[in-house]
Write a protein that holds these residues in place. Sequence first.
Motif, PDB file in Angstrom:
ATOM      1  N   ALA A 254      33.241  43.645  43.361  1.00 28.11           N
ATOM      2  CA  ALA A 254      32.883  44.962  42.840  1.00 28.11           C
ATOM      3  C   ALA A 254      33.795  46.065  43.360  1.00 28.11           C
ATOM      4  CB  ALA A 254      31.432  45.281  43.197  1.00 28.11           C
ATOM      5  N   ALA A 255      34.454  45.823  44.472  1.00 30.39           N
ATOM      6  CA  ALA A 255      35.313  46.837  45.089  1.00 30.39           C
ATOM      7  C   ALA A 255      36.701  46.828  44.436  1.00 30.39           C
ATOM      8  CB  ALA A 255      35.434  46.558  46.586  1.00 30.39           C
ATOM      9  N   PRO A 256      37.523  47.845  44.720  1.00 32.97           N
ATOM     10  CA  PRO A 256      38.890  47.864  44.181  1.00 32.97           C
ATOM     11  C   PRO A 256      39.748  46.680  44.635  1.00 32.97           C
ATOM     12  CG  PRO A 256      38.261  50.043  44.960  1.00 32.97           C
ATOM     13  CD  PRO A 256      37.190  49.107  45.403  1.00 32.97           C
ATOM     14  N   TRP A 300      42.231  45.546  59.233  1.00 28.04           N
ATOM     15  CA  TRP A 300      43.229  45.704  58.177  1.00 28.04           C
ATOM     16  C   TRP A 300      42.636  46.387  56.946  1.00 28.04           C
ATOM     17  CZ3 TRP A 300      48.214  45.802  57.442  1.00 28.04           C
ATOM     18  CH2 TRP A 300      48.743  45.611  56.167  1.00 28.04           C
ATOM     19  N   ILE A 301      41.426  46.014  56.576  1.00 25.66           N
ATOM     20  CA  ILE A 301      40.783  46.625  55.412  1.00 25.66           C
ATOM     21  C   ILE A 301      40.538  48.110  55.651  1.00 25.66           C
ATOM     22  CG2 ILE A 301      38.691  46.640  53.999  1.00 25.66           C
ATOM     23  CD1 ILE A 301      38.491  43.590  54.581  1.00 25.66           C
ATOM     24  N   MET A 313      49.039  48.752  50.224  1.00 25.17           N
ATOM     25  CA  MET A 313      47.588  48.614  50.159  1.00 25.17           C
ATOM     26  C   MET A 313      46.924  49.971  50.386  1.00 25.17           C
ATOM     27  SD  MET A 313      45.134  45.987  52.204  1.00 25.17           S
ATOM     28  CE  MET A 313      43.365  46.179  52.247  1.00 25.17           C
ATOM     29  N   PRO A 314      46.089  50.400  49.440  1.00 24.41           N
ATOM     30  CA  PRO A 314      45.460  51.730  49.593  1.00 24.41           C
ATOM     31  C   PRO A 314      44.317  51.704  50.597  1.00 24.41           C
ATOM     32  CG  PRO A 314      44.655  50.668  47.611  1.00 24.41           C
ATOM     33  CD  PRO A 314      45.705  49.747  48.183  1.00 24.41           C
ATOM     34  N   LEU A 315      43.968  52.881  51.059  1.00 22.76           N
ATOM     35  CA  LEU A 315      42.791  53.022  51.904  1.00 22.76           C
ATOM     36  C   LEU A 315      41.543  52.957  51.024  1.00 22.76           C
ATOM     37  CD1 LEU A 315      43.932  55.938  54.248  1.00 22.76           C
ATOM     38  CD2 LEU A 315      43.683  53.536  54.865  1.00 22.76           C
ATOM     39  N   ILE A 316      40.596  52.099  51.377  1.00 21.62           N
ATOM     40  CA  ILE A 316      39.373  51.930  50.596  1.00 21.62           C
ATOM     41  C   ILE A 316      38.185  52.274  51.487  1.00 21.62           C
ATOM     42  CG2 ILE A 316      37.953  50.293  49.307  1.00 21.62           C
ATOM     43  CD1 ILE A 316      40.509  48.695  48.776  1.00 21.62           C
ATOM     44  N   PRO A 317      37.509  53.368  51.204  1.00 19.02           N
ATOM     45  CA  PRO A 317      36.342  53.722  52.031  1.00 19.02           C
ATOM     46  C   PRO A 317      35.190  52.748  51.791  1.00 19.02           C
ATOM     47  CG  PRO A 317      36.566  55.243  50.174  1.00 19.02           C
ATOM     48  CD  PRO A 317      37.775  54.371  50.151  1.00 19.02           C
TER      49      PRO A 317
END
Length: 334
Positions: A254-256, A300-301, A313-317
Amino acid sequence: MSARRGLVVILVVPLASCNLVQSPLNPVSPQARELLWLFVVFVAVLGAIWLAVMATLALSLRPRRPAGADPLAVDPAYERRAVALVTGLAIVTGLVVLVLTGLSYAGQRRLFGEEQAGITIRVLGHQWWWEVRYEDAAPDRVFTTANEIHVPVGVPVAISLDSTDVIHSFWVPSLMGKQDLIPGRSNAIRFTAERPGVYRGQCAEFCGMQHARMSLLVIADEPAAFARWRDGQVAPRREPASEEARAGEAAFVAAPCALCHQVRGTAAAGRNGPELTHLASRRTLAAGSLPLTRGSLAAWIVDPHGIKPGVNMPLIPLEPDRLNTISAYLAGLE
C-alpha cells in the motif's frame, strides 16, 4: 615520536591494506592470475630499469676530469665508447618495449578469448547500486537480484555490462580486471572462480557523490550449493509466516515502496529500485553500506539520505508501527 618509531609507522601503515579482501594479489581465477603475472613481470622489468637509471645517474655525478683540466678537451676514445653505449641502450630499450607489448597483447588474447559460458549474467550499473539479472533459455528460470552475484566454482561465467546513467566500472580484483559500464554500449567480461569464497568488488570509475559506497560481493559456491541458491531465487516470495509479517506485506504494497520495488508474488511490481523478492538472502544493504538486519532495514527506510546522501530513494514518512511491520516483512524475505 622517536626516529625509530616513526620509521616503524612508515613501514607498517602500508601493510594495513594487505588483508586480501579486495586485492589483485589474491587471484582465484585464471584471468586474475594472468593479470597478476603480467603485473609482476612489468614491475620487475621496469623496476630493474629504474634501478639501472638511478645507478647511472649516481655514477655520472662523480668528477671525471682532474682538477685544472681543459674543459674543452675531447677524448675521442671516450666519445666513441659513449656513442656505442647510448646506441646499445637505445636498441635494448626498443627490444624491452617490444617484448612487454607482446606479453601484454598475448595476455589480452588469453583474457578475452572466447569460451563457452556455463552461466550468463547481465549487470546493470545505477547510481549507486548494481542490478544483477541471471539469464536462461527457459524464461521461468530468469530472475533479478541486486548487489550480490553468486557463481558456481569451476564454471565459466559470462557477464555483460551496461549502465543506465553514467560511466561505472566493474572491478572484482580477485576474479578479473576492470571493465567499464558505458551508457549506450555493452561490454563483457568472463571469469572462472576456482575456489569457494566471498570476493569483494567495487565501482572503479568515479560516478558521483556515493561512488565509494557502490560495492558488490561475488560469492563463489560449490555447484550443488549454487543450484540450491538459484532454485530459491527463481521461486516467488515466501508466504508471510506471522501476523506481523502479513501486516508488513499489506503495508508495503500500500505504501509508495511498491512503485519502485518488485516482490514477485505480490502487487509490488516497481522496476526503478532493487528487486526485493529474496532481499533477506543477501548479506548487505544499499550496495554494501549496511549489514542486512531488521534494524538496518528500518534505518534505511526512515532516512536513506542520512546514510547514503544523494540516493534516488525518496523519504517516506511512516508511523512507527507501520515501519516495524514493514521492516519485519522485508527481513523475512529469504
